[in-house]
Design an enzyme around this catalytic site. Structure first.
Site, PDB file in Angstrom:
ATOM      1  N   CYS A 113       0.807  -1.220   0.000  1.00 31.93           N
ATOM      2  CA  CYS A 113       0.000   0.000   0.000  1.00 31.93           C
ATOM      3  C   CYS A 113       0.843   1.275   0.000  1.00 31.93           C
ATOM      4  O   CYS A 113       0.351   2.348  -0.348  1.00 31.93           O
ATOM      5  CB  CYS A 113      -0.951   0.004   1.190  1.00 31.93           C
ATOM      6  SG  CYS A 113      -2.168  -1.326   1.165  1.00 31.93           S
ATOM      7  N   HIS A 255      -3.663   7.357   2.101  1.00 32.16           N
ATOM      8  CA  HIS A 255      -3.990   6.018   1.611  1.00 32.16           C
ATOM      9  C   HIS A 255      -5.400   5.656   2.059  1.00 32.16           C
ATOM     10  O   HIS A 255      -5.788   5.892   3.201  1.00 32.16           O
ATOM     11  CB  HIS A 255      -2.976   5.012   2.159  1.00 32.16           C
ATOM     12  CG  HIS A 255      -3.328   3.590   1.905  1.00 32.16           C
ATOM     13  ND1 HIS A 255      -3.641   3.115   0.651  1.00 32.16           N
ATOM     14  CD2 HIS A 255      -3.437   2.524   2.755  1.00 32.16           C
ATOM     15  CE1 HIS A 255      -3.912   1.820   0.732  1.00 32.16           C
ATOM     16  NE2 HIS A 255      -3.804   1.446   2.003  1.00 32.16           N
ATOM     17  N   ASN A 285     -10.019  -0.463  -0.782  1.00 32.57           N
ATOM     18  CA  ASN A 285      -8.562  -0.304  -0.752  1.00 32.57           C
ATOM     19  C   ASN A 285      -7.971  -0.891  -2.025  1.00 32.57           C
ATOM     20  O   ASN A 285      -7.936  -2.106  -2.197  1.00 32.57           O
ATOM     21  CB  ASN A 285      -8.006  -1.014   0.485  1.00 32.57           C
ATOM     22  CG  ASN A 285      -6.501  -0.876   0.631  1.00 32.57           C
ATOM     23  OD1 ASN A 285      -5.824  -0.352  -0.257  1.00 32.57           O
ATOM     24  ND2 ASN A 285      -5.965  -1.354   1.736  1.00 32.57           N
TER      25      ASN A 285
END
EC number: 2.3.1.180
Length: 329
Positions: A113, A255, A285
């Protein structure tokens, strides 16, 4: 010489997996998912013949078109991904082929990520050094390819998608990618967020497939605690290092893992809700894709102006985390 972002783009597949869809697949429900994650739906690339390189290719074509640039002008392509089409060749090499960027060299970078921020930092260095003039940085993942849709702890979180930027030398003094802080903690991270199968430690066998080793494993509670602390800390550090305040930060671009993590980071920074972007409800996500997708949406909505102060921050497997300060050109 600073590196400036001169184009942004994103790609989200048409397929939608809603919380109501997941209710029919798992022991879960819409309210439970939204309360804990803020996610309502996520995008899925359903065509089994299309992989991460397809997402990257769509992003790359848009970037070139928006910048009015020919593929042959690119010096370097960096793809941040944890779901490459294959172990080798790199997905970046496949993108080079897709767009015909015959003069560019290319490589992948895997920081999960945090991947896009690591890649953005890396690409910026090539501009700052004077080695290159035009660098394409893409963050993309086909997360549906590594999700066990019988495991509600991970199935509810992830979606497919990607975004990217073009980096070039800044033409305005004091603008561009101005600062960064990157971190890693393999000691704490190695056991809590991982995919065991498919590498040299556990090569693919019937047994690894039967044992579900080719899917993401996450200790959600441990990861959440680390993510909340690390993302907030690095965002505040970026502010303090650069004399930024809640008043002169134009946008927090975090994020998109979980709405609670996003909100906690903004609260630590003293940032009001009208100064941070959140699209996790619509996309889930997308791992390396989240931040460049956010940048592209802000750009499309004409919310980025010359002199805008952006704080980008992320947290991912490794553990890896980081923050970047960008003054928009």
């Amino acid at each position: 010489m600073n590196a400036a972002i001169t184009a942004t783009a994103k790609y989200l597949p048409d397929g939608i997996l809603s919380n109501l869809d997941l209710e029919r697949m798992l022991d879960t429900n819409d309210e439970w998912i939204r309360t804990r994650t803020g996610i309502s739906e996520r995008r899925i690339l359903r065509d089994p013949e299309k992989a991460t390189s397809y997402i990257c290719g769509e992003v790359a074509r848009q970037l070139l078109e928006k910048r009015g640039m020919k593929a042959e002008e690119l010096d370097l392509i960096i793809v941040a991904t944890m779901t490459p089409d294959m172990l080798f060749p790199s997905t970046a090499c496949l993108v080079q082929d897709i767009i015909g960027a015959g003069n560019a060299w290319a490589f992948d970078l895997n920081a999960a990520c945090s991947g896009f921020l690591f890649a953005l930092n890396t690409g910026s260095r090539f501009i700052e050094s004077g080695a290159h003039k035009k660098v394409m940085v893409i963050g993309a993942d086909k997360m549906s390819s590594v999700i066990d849709y019988t495991d509600r702890s991970t199935a509810i979180l992830f979606g497919d998608g990607g975004g990217g930027v073009i980096l070039e030398p800044a033409t305005t003094e004091g603008c561009g990618v101005l600062d960064n802080r990157m971190y890693c903690d393999g000691t704490s991270g190695k056991d809590h967020l991982l995919m065991k199968g498919g590498g040299s430690l556990h090569p693919a066998t019937h047994q690894t497939v039967d044992d579900h080793l080719h899917y993401i494993y996450q200790d959600g509670r441990m990861v959440f605690k680390s993510a909340v602390t690390s993302m907030a800390n690095v965002a505040v550090e970026i502010m303090e290092r650069n004399g930024l305040t809640a008043e002169n930060v134009s946008w927090l671009v975090p994020h998109q893992a979980n709405q609670r993590i996003i909100s906690a980071t903004a609260e630590r920074m003293g940032i009001s809700s009208d100064k941070f972007i959140s699209n996790v409800a619509r996309y889930g996500n997308t791992t390396a894709g989240t931040i460049p997708i956010c940048l592209a949406e802000l750009d499309e909505e004409n919310k980025l102006h010359p002199g805008s102060n952006l704080v980008l921050c992320s947290f991912g497997a490794g553990y890896t985390w980081g923050g970047v300060y960008v003054k928009w050109q």
